[in-house]
Enzyme design. Structure first.
Site, PDB file in Angstrom:
ATOM      1  CG  LEU A  15      -1.672   1.261   1.585  1.00  0.00           C
ATOM      2  CD1 LEU A  15      -2.749   1.562   0.560  1.00  0.00           C
ATOM      3  CD2 LEU A  15      -2.301   1.143   2.980  1.00  0.00           C
ATOM      4  N   GLY A  17       4.405   1.408   0.014  1.00  0.00           N
ATOM      5  CA  GLY A  17       5.584   1.291  -0.858  1.00  0.00           C
ATOM      6  C   GLY A  17       5.245   1.588  -2.308  1.00  0.00           C
ATOM      7  CE1 TYR A 138       3.139  -3.299  12.004  1.00  0.00           C
ATOM      8  CE2 TYR A 138       2.305  -1.479  13.328  1.00  0.00           C
ATOM      9  CZ  TYR A 138       2.839  -1.956  12.150  1.00  0.00           C
ATOM     10  OH  TYR A 138       3.068  -1.085  11.115  1.00  0.00           O
ATOM     11  NE  ARG A 210      -8.528   2.985  14.856  1.00  0.00           N
ATOM     12  CZ  ARG A 210      -8.957   2.881  16.116  1.00  0.00           C
ATOM     13  NH1 ARG A 210      -9.360   3.951  16.784  1.00  0.00           N
ATOM     14  NH2 ARG A 210      -8.978   1.697  16.717  1.00  0.00           N
TER      15      ARG A 210
HETATM   16  P1  GDP Z   1      -6.504  -0.102  14.259  1.00  0.00           P
HETATM   17  O1  GDP Z   1      -6.729   1.298  13.778  1.00  0.00           O
HETATM   18  O2  GDP Z   1      -5.064  -0.444  14.452  1.00  0.00           O
HETATM   19  O3  GDP Z   1      -7.322  -0.421  15.484  1.00  0.00           O
HETATM   20  O4  GDP Z   1      -6.968  -1.126  13.110  1.00  0.00           O
HETATM   21  P2  GDP Z   1      -8.135  -1.141  12.023  1.00  0.00           P
HETATM   22  O5  GDP Z   1      -7.765  -0.351  10.818  1.00  0.00           O
HETATM   23  O6  GDP Z   1      -8.422  -2.594  11.790  1.00  0.00           O
HETATM   24  O7  GDP Z   1      -9.411  -0.399  12.670  1.00  0.00           O
HETATM   25  C1  GDP Z   1     -10.118  -1.023  13.687  1.00  0.00           C
HETATM   26  C2  GDP Z   1     -11.354  -0.235  14.113  1.00  0.00           C
HETATM   27  O8  GDP Z   1     -12.380  -0.287  13.104  1.00  0.00           O
HETATM   28  C3  GDP Z   1     -11.960  -0.914  15.358  1.00  0.00           C
HETATM   29  O9  GDP Z   1     -12.640   0.050  16.134  1.00  0.00           O
HETATM   30  C4  GDP Z   1     -12.926  -1.897  14.722  1.00  0.00           C
HETATM   31  O10 GDP Z   1     -13.940  -2.326  15.634  1.00  0.00           O
HETATM   32  C5  GDP Z   1     -13.499  -1.027  13.598  1.00  0.00           C
HETATM   33  N1  GDP Z   1     -14.105  -1.806  12.490  1.00  0.00           N
HETATM   34  C6  GDP Z   1     -15.427  -1.821  12.160  1.00  0.00           C
HETATM   35  N2  GDP Z   1     -15.663  -2.643  11.128  1.00  0.00           N
HETATM   36  C7  GDP Z   1     -14.454  -3.160  10.767  1.00  0.00           C
HETATM   37  C8  GDP Z   1     -14.050  -4.078   9.742  1.00  0.00           C
HETATM   38  O11 GDP Z   1     -14.832  -4.585   8.963  1.00  0.00           O
HETATM   39  N3  GDP Z   1     -12.712  -4.344   9.667  1.00  0.00           N
HETATM   40  C9  GDP Z   1     -11.797  -3.793  10.506  1.00  0.00           C
HETATM   41  N4  GDP Z   1     -10.493  -4.104  10.370  1.00  0.00           N
HETATM   42  N5  GDP Z   1     -12.154  -2.936  11.503  1.00  0.00           N
HETATM   43  C10 GDP Z   1     -13.463  -2.620  11.629  1.00  0.00           C
END
Ligand code: GDP
Length: 310
Positions: A15, A17, A138, A210
């Protein structure tokens, strides 16, 4: 970097790189190496040394690593710890032994920061508190990588710099529902539901927040830092602006023109509640840095990506 400098990209096909690769080519850099792991496996010190001895790159973008979303990290913490630790240590030792004049840009991640922080998170929060359990392997490995870069800089005078990008999305992402990140996960779930017209199940409560950084914007900042920055101080790369997961879902749905019913699976983890980055250090180095808002980056992605799973 001169247009004829020899530039090595480790992890040049993923992604971030691949975005760095597009930016470098777009800016006219001519000698770019982006070996696959079949050519040089970063888990093996001798392979790394042989490669560096042969190629003697002047600049190294270290974007390689074992990456994954919240569940992938939770299920394989030891693999994330081991592989990410070995990769950066092998690269640093290899550079020290075979091409000590190379400049190395190492890419960390904002999930290395403690679980709880005053918002926005500035770089002083590194190693300032307890880590989030879901990505501990990680985070420990990547945090060690940053300290390693600082120590090789101090003891061996290597020109290492470290960047801390926030959550990213873009071309060549991993569309793996179980192990991938939130944004590609949501895009895939909505695109599949479009085919079948059914409800979409997302994880957690939808309340965590996020940031979303388009990979091209991050890559642009990395190339700028490689050209204009040399210090042991880490640099956040983010947008400085966050959304709740629910808001991401709404934006993605709207851009795809969908109205599926959403359900939240509370048995899946929420992870860190919020992690918005303070990007004032980056702005002081690169005042023109101006990342796209999520809707615009998403539009560009939807128009360019092929979504092979469809
Ligand atoms: P993080 O930012 O390191 O925690 O990782 P992620 O990019 O996997 O984001 C996770 C957040 O998105 C958590 O709050 C999850 O509960 C929420 N989330 C909701 N639906 C999804 C999904 O379908 N995939 C993932 N990876 N996260 C989800």
């Amino acid at each position: 970097m001169e247009k004829n400098s020899k530039i090595l990209q480790l992890g040049g096909n993923g992604l971030l790189g691949s975005a760095v690769n597009r930016i470098l080519i777009g800016k006219g850099y001519k000698k770019i190496l982006a070996p696959r792991s079949s050519e040089v496996d970063l888990l093996y010190k001798q392979e790394v040394e042989n490669y560096l001895e042969k190629e003697k790159p002047e600049y190294i973008f270290m974007t390689a690593g074992l990456v994954g979303g919240i569940l992938g990290n939770k299920k394989r913490p030891a693999d994330f710890l081991y592989q990410n630790s070995m990769m950066i240590l092998n690269v640093l030792e290899g550079v020290k032994n075979k091409c000590p004049k190379s400049k190395i840009l190492y890419v960390g991640s904002t999930c290395i920061y403690p679980k709880e922080n005053p918002q926005p998170i500035n770089e002083e929060r590194f190693q300032a508190g307890k880590l989030e359990e879901t990505n501990k392997g990680y985070a420990v490995a990547k945090g060690m990588g940053i300290v390693a870069c600082q120590l090789y800089r101090k003891q061996y005078n290597l020109d290492t710099i470290c960047a801390m990008p926030t959550n990213m999305y873009g071309l060549k992402d991993t569309y793996d529902l179980e192990n991938g990140h939130m944004i590609p996960g949501l895009i895939k779930k909505f695109l599949l539901a479009k085919e079948k017209g059914k409800k979409v199940v997302l994880w957690g409560t939808g309340k965590p927040r996020r940031e979303a950084l388009y990979s091209e914007d991050c890559a642009d900042a990395l190339v700028y830092l490689m050209n204009n920055y040399s210090s042991d101080k880490i640099v956040n790369i983010g947008t400085g602006f966050d959304y709740s997961i629910k808001e991401f879902a709404k934006i993605i749905q709207k851009e795809l023109g969908l109205e599926n019913k959403l359900e939240w699976d509370a048995f899946k983890p929420d992870g860190t509640f919020e992690k918005r980055t303070d990007i004032s250090r980056l702005k002081s180095i690169y005042p023109e840095f101006n990342p796209q808002v999520f809707r615009d980056g998403l539009r560009e992605l939807l128009s360019k990506e092929k979504f092979k799973f469809l």
